[in-house]
Design a protein around this motif. Structure first.
Motif, mmCIF file in Angstrom:
data_model
loop_
_atom_site.group_PDB
_atom_site.id
_atom_site.type_symbol
_atom_site.label_atom_id
_atom_site.label_comp_id
_atom_site.label_asym_id
_atom_site.label_seq_id
_atom_site.Cartn_x
_atom_site.Cartn_y
_atom_site.Cartn_z
ATOM 1 N N SER A 114 0.862 -1.176 0.000
ATOM 2 C CA SER A 114 0.000 0.000 0.000
ATOM 3 C C SER A 114 0.901 1.230 0.000
ATOM 4 O O SER A 114 1.663 1.437 0.936
ATOM 5 N N GLU A 141 5.439 3.531 2.334
ATOM 6 C CA GLU A 141 4.483 2.476 2.000
ATOM 7 C C GLU A 141 4.225 1.606 3.221
ATOM 8 O O GLU A 141 4.980 1.627 4.193
ATOM 9 N N THR A 161 -3.768 -0.476 5.491
ATOM 10 C CA THR A 161 -4.222 0.855 5.094
ATOM 11 C C THR A 161 -3.234 1.891 5.603
ATOM 12 O O THR A 161 -2.824 1.842 6.759
ATOM 13 N N CYS A 162 -2.858 2.825 4.736
ATOM 14 C CA CYS A 162 -2.007 3.949 5.139
ATOM 15 C C CYS A 162 -2.870 4.983 5.862
ATOM 16 O O CYS A 162 -3.921 5.372 5.357
ATOM 17 N N CYS A 190 0.752 2.480 9.422
ATOM 18 C CA CYS A 190 0.100 1.367 8.739
ATOM 19 C C CYS A 190 -0.918 0.734 9.670
ATOM 20 O O CYS A 190 -0.576 0.260 10.754
ATOM 21 N N GLU A 197 -7.326 -3.976 5.943
ATOM 22 C CA GLU A 197 -7.531 -3.470 4.590
ATOM 23 C C GLU A 197 -8.809 -2.635 4.552
ATOM 24 O O GLU A 197 -9.827 -3.013 5.115
#
Length: 138
Positions: A43, A50, A56-57, A72, A76
């Motif tokens: 991601s 990343e 998910t960021c 992070c 998701e």
């Protein structure tokens, strides 16, 4: 067929003239090892950071409309909470930062524990390729 019977020919005659297969040809070629599966894409948070795939960021440090540090979330499609340290699953999108929980809807009695973010890493850290094109040891 039956074992240990008194007739010398066996139950169906197999003891009179037994047969078995023999190999006369070459072995088939070995197909070799299966190639490894490609690494799932990470991601991407911004041009420099990343998170691992299926995460998910979320911005950890924001000034104005710019994010200067990324985290992070281990989920998701997560909802990033305003406390900049936690996140919630997509099906429990309401953050209750005081309780450390995620709600299914506003004022809902259904909740789950909020997840903690970890720091994002430089681009290439999860794919094994650094930004200079060399393989990373991370």
């Amino acid at each position: 067929m039956e074992r240990n019977i008194k007739a010398s020919s066996g139950k169906c005659g197999i003891a009179v003239e037994p047969s078995y297969p023999t190999k006369t040809g070459e072995n088939p070629p070995n197909p070799g090892p299966t190639p490894p599966s490609p690494a799932p894409p990470s991601s991407v948070c911004d041009s420099y950071n990343e998170c691992p795939a299926s995460t998910t960021c979320c911005c950890i440090y924001e000034y104005g409309k710019e994010c200067f540090a990324w985290g992070c979330c281990p989920l998701e499609g997560a909802t990033c909470c305003d406390d900049h340290y936690s996140c919630c699953p997509h099906n429990y999108p309401i953050c209750n930062t005081q309780q450390g929980t995620c709600l299914a809807a506003k004022d809902s009695p259904l909740s789950v524990k909020a997840q903690r973010r970890t720091l994002a890493k430089p681009i290439g850290a999860f794919s094994g390729i650094a930004t200079d094109g060399k393989k990373s040891s991370a």
